[in-house]
Design an enzyme around this catalytic site. Sequence first.
Site, PDB file in Angstrom:
ATOM      1  N   ASP A 155     -61.842 -48.785  12.693  1.00 43.91           N
ATOM      2  CA  ASP A 155     -60.381 -48.739  12.844  1.00 43.91           C
ATOM      3  C   ASP A 155     -59.681 -49.625  11.826  1.00 43.91           C
ATOM      4  O   ASP A 155     -58.465 -49.507  11.640  1.00 43.91           O
ATOM      5  CB  ASP A 155     -59.984 -49.230  14.240  1.00 43.91           C
ATOM      6  CG  ASP A 155     -60.522 -48.346  15.345  1.00 43.91           C
ATOM      7  OD1 ASP A 155     -60.406 -47.123  15.234  1.00 43.91           O
ATOM      8  OD2 ASP A 155     -61.079 -48.889  16.325  1.00 43.91           O
ATOM      9  N   ASP A 184     -50.043 -41.673  15.675  1.00 40.88           N
ATOM     10  CA  ASP A 184     -49.348 -42.972  15.539  1.00 40.88           C
ATOM     11  C   ASP A 184     -48.029 -42.890  14.791  1.00 40.88           C
ATOM     12  O   ASP A 184     -47.622 -43.871  14.172  1.00 40.88           O
ATOM     13  CB  ASP A 184     -50.232 -43.987  14.787  1.00 40.88           C
ATOM     14  CG  ASP A 184     -51.442 -44.410  15.589  1.00 40.88           C
ATOM     15  OD1 ASP A 184     -51.484 -44.099  16.789  1.00 40.88           O
ATOM     16  OD2 ASP A 184     -52.330 -45.049  15.025  1.00 40.88           O
TER      17      ASP A 184
HETATM   18  C1  BGC Z   1     -58.196 -44.055   8.855  1.00 42.05           C
HETATM   19  C2  BGC Z   1     -58.570 -42.795   8.137  1.00 42.05           C
HETATM   20  C3  BGC Z   1     -59.844 -42.219   8.713  1.00 42.05           C
HETATM   21  C4  BGC Z   1     -59.705 -42.062  10.203  1.00 42.05           C
HETATM   22  C5  BGC Z   1     -60.967 -41.555  10.859  1.00 42.05           C
HETATM   23  C6  BGC Z   1     -58.125 -43.828  10.334  1.00 42.05           C
HETATM   24  O1  BGC Z   1     -57.913 -45.022  10.990  1.00 42.05           O
HETATM   25  O2  BGC Z   1     -56.982 -44.563   8.384  1.00 42.05           O
HETATM   26  O3  BGC Z   1     -58.769 -43.071   6.782  1.00 42.05           O
HETATM   27  O4  BGC Z   1     -60.148 -40.993   8.115  1.00 42.05           O
HETATM   28  O5  BGC Z   1     -59.348 -43.289  10.801  1.00 42.05           O
HETATM   29  O6  BGC Z   1     -61.972 -42.481  10.880  1.00 42.05           O
END
Ligand code: BGC
Length: 586
Positions: free
Chosen positions: A525, A302
């Site tokens: 998410d 992203d």
């Molecule tokens: C989060 C991370 C997390 C990852 C995997 C991301 O959206 O910001 O903190 O480790 O997702 O779940």
Amino acid sequence: MRLVSGPSRRWRRGLTAVTALALATTGIVVAASQASAAAGCKVTYSVNQWNTGFTGNLTVTNLGDPITSGWNLTWSWSGNQQVTQGWNGEFTQSGTSVTVRNPSWGAALGTGASVTPGFQATYSGTNTAPTAFSLNGTVCTGAVGGTSSPTPGPTTPTPGPTTPGPGTGAKVDNPYVGVAGYVNPEWKAKANAVSGGSRISSNPTAVWIDRIAAIEGTEGSSSNGAMGVRDHLDAALAQGAGYIQFVIYNLPGRDCAALASNGELGPTELPRYKTQYIDPIAAIQADSKYASLRIINIIEIDSLPNLVTNVDGAAGTDMCRTMKANNGYVEGVGYALAKLGPIGNVYNYIDAAHHGWIGWDSNFSPSATLFYQAATASGSTVANVAGFITNTANYSALKEPFLTINSTVNGQSVRQSKWVDWNFYVDELSFAQAFRTELISKGFRSDIGMLIDTSRNGWGGSARPTAASTSTDLNTWVNESRIDKRIHAGNWCNQSGAGLGERPKAAPESGIDAYVWVKPPGESDGSSTEIPNNEGKGFDRMCDPTYTGNARNGNSMSGALSGAPISGAFFPAQLTQLMQNAYPAL
Ligand code: BGC
């Protein structure tokens, strides 16, 4: 992953984790000699074989005068080996004689320069290695000139630098082939705690290094485990894993077009990113203790695509404008590549968004251009890039079985439908393959491979269509035919109705190195309501089921599940739904 809406190859079949157990690796160095004044070459040859097939990797070094107008390498088999496909060269086989010609993009081979053709082949009986190779007709002896008799029959496996693979400095073409992936025990335990979770918890998922503290391990954090990078690498060795996947995810001004995954580093903290984040990770990954592991880094999801789509116009944000202006993403990605890429057993894959983000012409080619710029920033070169990943943490369907971009309804193209909205792709596989070609045309190596995150793009369950619609109304037809049941392709947070997609798999399709589970299923998410936290994570209304949207999702409902914790934290109800709607079904 975010989106902006609006008008605006590799070949090979892979080994599965099961066949991987039967692998044997052998390698030989062929050295013999020849003839004309300044001709000479060296070839190393190694194979990974199973009972009926093998992949072969060659490193061919020109020791003589520069070759400018094309090279060819030839050898003969003593058995019934048959090449079925090849890369980094054009392979032909006639009887037992194999010829590899330079690919169209690489006719030159300077003095001391090497090429690395590879191939897949079948065989039965004994897979004896070739005893002699010739480059442009000169037998390769490992020296210029030298004796004229080829060294016969060295079939004994030679360990060390002649065997491409982990820890030897010579990288394999596709790090997923032939070896088992690391299963993160922390994710496994969480998945096992959900009813039915043991059906899926032995799949490899990525380890997200989502803050500086995650390098050492972050006991007590809600969205990550206590294990640090070394702990995971040690556990991977103990598991006998062949590859391990990390997500490098801590850029300054992270997640500039959304709030749910904002991070700890402010927009001007690039120096901290370099010295406190990338440098320590690189030091650990370079430890020779881990040389037998193929370490796969997913680089900064992203980030770069946001600079293409979320700077100008209605979709633009202040933070994306800042990160474009200060070049922090480009320099940060370049720095990560430059530090991690030279490590002999490390493979970097840069995040390349997904079709519902950069599948429009106005975003497609500019994204590839920007990726090239980042891959050559901060002292990096394209040699540090093994490939790209699409659909990370997103929900875009891998394949739309009843819908192609060329489908028409009543004489109208599906591109005109509200769902497709003039995009040039309807699914991830067609997008990833096309984007790979685009990347190569921009200067990336022709042996790059794509990964597709299939952790949550299955779209199975009772809502999945079993045939194309019979409607004559364009929008109705598309909506009834598509398996991706999101309200809008720009929706990205905890999507209601989603299912687990393809299980992790090596070399599933042309140009695709693997289907992977980078987003660990069941990890949120973003929170559905605001939850205070000390990780820099914001509250993004795209995760709120009552939100009616913004310019990035066509002002549609968010489609998010309710009751979600902050991003990265475990969300058992989501895993339950993902298992229910898995496709292929569990
Ligand atoms: C989060 C991370 C997390 C990852 C995997 C991301 O959206 O910001 O903190 O480790 O997702 O779940």
